[in-house]
Design an enzyme around this catalytic site. Structure first.
Site, PDB file in Angstrom:
ATOM      1  N   GLY A  44      19.912  -0.136   9.593  1.00 29.31           N
ATOM      2  CA  GLY A  44      19.656   0.851  10.642  1.00 29.31           C
ATOM      3  C   GLY A  44      18.180   1.152  10.805  1.00 29.31           C
ATOM      4  N   CYS A  45      17.476   1.234   9.684  1.00 28.33           N
ATOM      5  CA  CYS A  45      16.042   1.562   9.720  1.00 28.33           C
ATOM      6  C   CYS A  45      15.230   0.396  10.285  1.00 28.33           C
ATOM      7  CB  CYS A  45      15.558   1.933   8.324  1.00 28.33           C
ATOM      8  SG  CYS A  45      16.437   3.382   7.670  1.00 28.33           S
ATOM      9  N   THR A  46      15.666  -0.824   9.985  1.00 25.75           N
ATOM     10  CA  THR A  46      14.994  -2.007  10.529  1.00 25.75           C
ATOM     11  C   THR A  46      15.197  -2.067  12.037  1.00 25.75           C
ATOM     12  OG1 THR A  46      15.277  -3.170   8.435  1.00 25.75           O
ATOM     13  CG2 THR A  46      14.858  -4.530  10.388  1.00 25.75           C
TER      14      THR A  46
END
Length: 155
Positions: A44-46
């Site tokens: 998700g952060c990527t």
């Protein structure tokens, strides 16, 4: 701490990638997006960082700079930034001072266990250092486009 829309944010200093010491006051005259994310190199952060990267030129055209913040260390941040080709800096908030300032540390549940972690949140600060908009409990799909539109509406 918690801020209301229109509040002037207190100045802060934080360590970031590219050997930078970032101060909020250095962005006076520009809009600033500060986004908090749980962990470097997770799916998700990527995706979220990639969305900010892909729209970076549009943010720049809207006189807006971007900073990502998590509790990861600078080495992890440098690797994440380089691997994903992020054109913006990542702040290491190991002591959670920024997380506490923006009140993004929340009790979370994962696999039935409770722990404290960063609730994905984004803050848009206007050119005078006032909180223009905030998003909490962010869902990644479509979020960055929404932030961009809010930044464009400021100018």
């Amino acid at each position: 701490m918690s801020f209301n829309l229109g509040d002037t944010l207190p100045d802060f200093t934080a360590q970031a990638t590219s050997d930078q010491e970032i101060q909020l006051s250095q962005f006076k005259g520009k809009n600033l997006v500060i986004y908090f994310y749980p962990k470097d190199s997770t799916p998700g952060c990527t995706t979220q960082g990639g969305d900010f990267r892909d729209l970076y030129a549009d943010f720049q055209a809207a006189n807006t700079e971007i900073l990502g913040v998590s509790r990861d260390g600078l080495r992890s941040h440098e690797n994440f930034k380089a691997k994903q080709n992020f054109p913006f800096e990542l702040i290491s908030d190991k002591d959670e001072s920024l997380c506490k300032l923006f009140d993004v540390i929340k009790l979370k549940k994962m696999y039935g266990k409770e722990h404290y972690g960063i609730e994905r949140s984004t803050f848009l600060i206007d050119r005078e250092g006032k909180l223009a908009q905030e998003w909490r409990k962010v869902k990644v799909p479509g979020h960055v486009q929404e932030v961009l539109e809010a930044a464009q509406a400021l100018d």
